[in-house]
Design an enzyme around this catalytic site. Structure first.
Site: not given
Ligand code: GLN
Ligand code: ZN
Length: 756
Positions: A18-19, A21, A436, A564, A608, A668, A696, A728
């Site tokens: 992940r350089e 990132k 959450s 996912w 999705e 949403e 968000h 959410c």
């Protein structure tokens, strides 16, 4: 210059460790300056080229390359000048991420993958090409001894994926196709003059059912490429490879045959051929033998080692139609992790069944050279996988076989269940959250320490219990009606379950770019799925023991778990969906037995996973709705089942959401100001919580604003069916804004109730 015998459609840009990132985030935070950032990105590209050469992409132009720091669509839009102005690095990042003054470009899914691109906004202004970017990477690579093939999104796809700018007269970006082609022509001319002999234009719009429809897109391609290819190869333009990943061409195949670019790439992955069995034959027969066929035989979307014998048969069939066929991947390898070699924790037998980006390149090279070792390795992987006890579990197969086929429905129906659920004693306009609560640095640190082995199981459990205790107390103090435990034990809503289910493996370095600097580590479904023991009961039951109000159990639904994850290629997705649903159904029963009376099954990915092709959608909706329903099929009537979906354009799948047959649906809605509720029709019977607080952003909505949203919702939904909740989960928020916003939400609810 003929096209190389073996190539790939694209390679992950994020770096094996992940350089990219890290460099992006260091630059954004001010930890490194622009020169350091540019140098880091340069080193990563050059190191990647060296790696690809080592893996066998040794011929000139075998390596595709883009300059994108963030996204290939934005990068192409900047290169051809679709986005006006001389955009420097900081302005480019402002387009990606927004600033205090302007919001970022919209982001959306790139075809049916989990990669997200930025949607360019097309204005009326002239397109001013800026070929410097792409010429610079060709020069940089040449200095490192490599002739790369510049990669750009093609003109039809670029415009099909764009939208008209708000202030433009233009309504359909494709109306500007001729202008765009002229801009591409200018970029190509510059590349040719810089000595580049091959360029790649990717046109996945030609395989997908995007807005204008297949035939219209094929016509656009015919027009665009007739114009672009009119210039002779040489000083005016390089040879052109048009690539068509993510499915099979229909009308687009005839269009490409007519315009005859020097090379055409097609997606011949097993899944593509399964959906369109005649495709390989049609490709061979339709494209002129003079066009170099680049056969995307190595599947770039999944993580399984290829069956090279079977792939070679497809290649042989194509080879009868022309002198030479090049071997490639079906899609860019940007959708898979870098290498299995970085996965020391995988069981060895499983590791040899897998192929990530680097292993797929080895396969492509081996297939092209008919390398005996590569074929032997492949045969061993295919055989041991099909024979393994890890893939086939007789008990699971038996349980699934015993299920009723087709549509399943919970009994009694919604109305009957509503009567039974009166016993919950919920007040009017009940309030809740999506699951959450903020993931504090302390919780993340405890999880990391537990993983690293420096925090004992007992101490970790104690830390989670302390967090749950405080989250429950906070919700009681704020006055919420249906409480949650806050999900502090979950690193991720899918990975958490994948780690606890049999039939999955998870990786330590299997990062895949989701967008910009964001990466995910999808788990891998390797075989039949079952649940060895309860997964969430201990946390939910503990939370319930602390309060007399109902605590909502929290599960991730089967469709989202599959969406996912990397999936099996030896059974249809629907089979894994049924198996996961049964594992979750066991969890539902255990939650009920532990005294949990409300259970939420999250399905944020339902839309999705909707297939690109309209003709594939009904079958998808059938199996996905079935899998969702299986989870609560045997739930008691008095158990209230919630679901949560995370998107605001509701219309397209509203019937499917209704068909989930949940008792309560949260969705949403805050940003669209409740407009989605106009889509609700008679078929939509469930109670509904259109999120009134947009979580968000860190903004705290005022009581008045929230009151207005509740009143707006009440214009479409009767009070008996309306819930009050954020839109959410709160895991990315901080406690400061969470507490204030939830208090305002409860105050707004009281205001509405006292006014009525
Ligand atoms: N229950 C999950 C949470 O609150 C739902 C997440 C989601 O909608 N993506 O985090
Ligand atoms: Zn959500």
């Amino acid at each position: 210059m003929s096209f190389p015998a073996v190539t790939i459609e694209g390679y992950p840009r994020i770096g094996a460790h992940r350089e990219l990132k890290k460099a992006l985030e260091a630059y954004w935070s001010g930890a490194i300056n622009k020169e350091d950032f540019v140098a880091a990105a340069h080193s990563l590209r050059v190191a990647n080229y060296a790696r690809l050469v080592d893996l066998g992409l040794t011929e000139d132009y075998a390596i595709p390359a883009d300059v994108a720091y963030y996204d290939q669509v934005l990068e192409t839009a900047l290169t051809v000048g679709l986005i006006p102005g001389d955009v420097d690095l900081d302005e480019e990042f402002a387009l990606c991420r927004g600033t205090a003054e302007r919001s970022p470009l919209e982001m959306t899914k790139w075809f049916d993958t989990n990669y997200h691109y930025l949607v360019p906004e097309v204005a009326d202004a002239e397109f001013t090409p800026r070929p410097q970017r792409v010429v610079a990477i060709a020069d940089e690579a040449r200095a490192a001894g490599v002739a790369i093939r510049p990669y750009l999104v093609g003109p039809v796809t670029l415009l099909a994926l764009s939208k008209a700018a708000d202030d433009a007269e233009l309504t359909d970006p494709l109306d500007r196709l001729d202008d765009a082609v002229d801009a591409y022509a200018a970029v190509l001319a510059q590349l040719a003059q810089a000595g580049v002999e091959w360029v790649q234009l990717t046109e996945p719009a030609l395989v997908a059912d995007l807005g204008p429809g297949d035939a219209a897109l094929a016509d656009h391609a015919r027009r665009a490429y007739t114009r672009l290819l009119a210039a002779p190869v040489g000083k005016a333009r390089p040879n052109v490879l048009v690539s068509t990943p993510y499915g099979s061409l229909r009308a687009g195949l005839d269009a490409l045959a007519d315009v005859a670019p020097e090379a055409v790439h097609v997606d011949l992955a097993p899944a593509t051929l399964a959906a369109d069995p005649d495709y390989a034959r049609r490709v061979g027969a339709t494209l002129s033998p003079a066009t170099r066929l680049v056969a995307g035989l190595i599947d770039g979307r999944n993580v399984w080692a290829a069956n090279l014998d079977e792939r070679a048969r497809v290649l042989d069939e194509l080879a009868t139609t022309r002198d030479a066929v090049s071997v490639s991947t079906s899609v860019s390898l940007q959708h898979v992790p870098h290498t299995v070699a970085d996965e020391p924790e995988l069981p060895v037998d499983v590791a040899c069944w897998l192929a990530f980006a680097d292993e797929k390149i080895t396969e492509a090279v081996g297939l092209s050279r008919r390398d005996a070792d590569a074929f032997a390795r492949s045969a061993r992987a295919v055989r041991t996988r099909s024979e393994s006890r890890r893939t086939h579990d007789a008990a699971v197969a038996e349980r699934v076989a015993a299920l009723p086929a087709g549509e399943v429905a919970r009994t009694p129906d919604f109305a009957g269940r509503q009567d039974a659920q009166q016993a919950l004693g919920l007040p009017p306009l009940p309030s809740t959250t999506i699951g959450s609560f903020p993931q504090t640095p302390e919780i993340r640190a405890a999880r990391a320490a537990h993983r690293a082995g420096t925090l004992s199981d007992e101490d970790y459990t104690a830390a989670l219990r302390a967090e749950i205790t405080s989250v429950v107390a906070l919700q009681e103090e704020i006055g919420l009606d249906v409480l949650v435990h806050g999900e502090p034990e979950r690193n991720d809503m899918v990975q958490y379950f994948a780690e606890l289910l049999d039939g999955f493996v998870t990786t330590v370095n299997g990062w895949v770019q989701s967008y910009g600097s964001r990466c995910t580590r999808p788990p891998i479904v390797i075989g039949d799925v079952s649940r060895p023991k309860p997964m969430t009961v201990e946390w939910s039951a503990f939370a319930q023991s602390l309060t007399s109000r109902p605590v909502k159990g929290m599960l991730t639904g089967p469709v989202t778990i599959l969406a996912w994850s990397f999936n099996r290629d030896d059974v249809p997705l629907s089979v894994s969906a049924d198996q996961i649903a049964l594992a979750l159904a066991d969890e539902v029963r255990d939650l009920e037995d532990a005294g949990i009376s409300i259970i939420q099954i999250d399905e944020p990915a339902l839309r999705e996973l909707l297939p690109l092709r309209a003709d594939a959608r009904p079958a998808y909706l059938d199996w996905s709705i079935r899998a969702f329903r299986l989870v609560s099929l045997d739930a008691r009537p008095e158990t209230q089942i919630h679901t949560h979906l995370c998107y605001s354009e509701f219309g397209q799948i509203i019937d499917a959401v209704a068909a989930l047959d949940a008792d309560v649906t949260s969705i949403e809605a805050a940003r669209s100001r409740m407009e989605l509720l106009v889509d609700l029709n008679e078929g939509f019977h469930s109670e509904i919580g259109p999120g009134i607080w947009d979580i968000h952003s860190p903004r705290v909505p005022s009581v008045d604003e929230l009151t207005g949203l509740i009143e707006a919702a009440l214009r479409h939904v009767p009070a008996e069916r309306l819930w009050i909740n954020p839109d959410c989960g709160l895991k990315t928020r901080r406690y400061a804004e969470t507490i204030e916003s939830l208090k305002n939400m409860i105050a707004a609810r009281s205001k509405v109730l006292s006014a009525s």
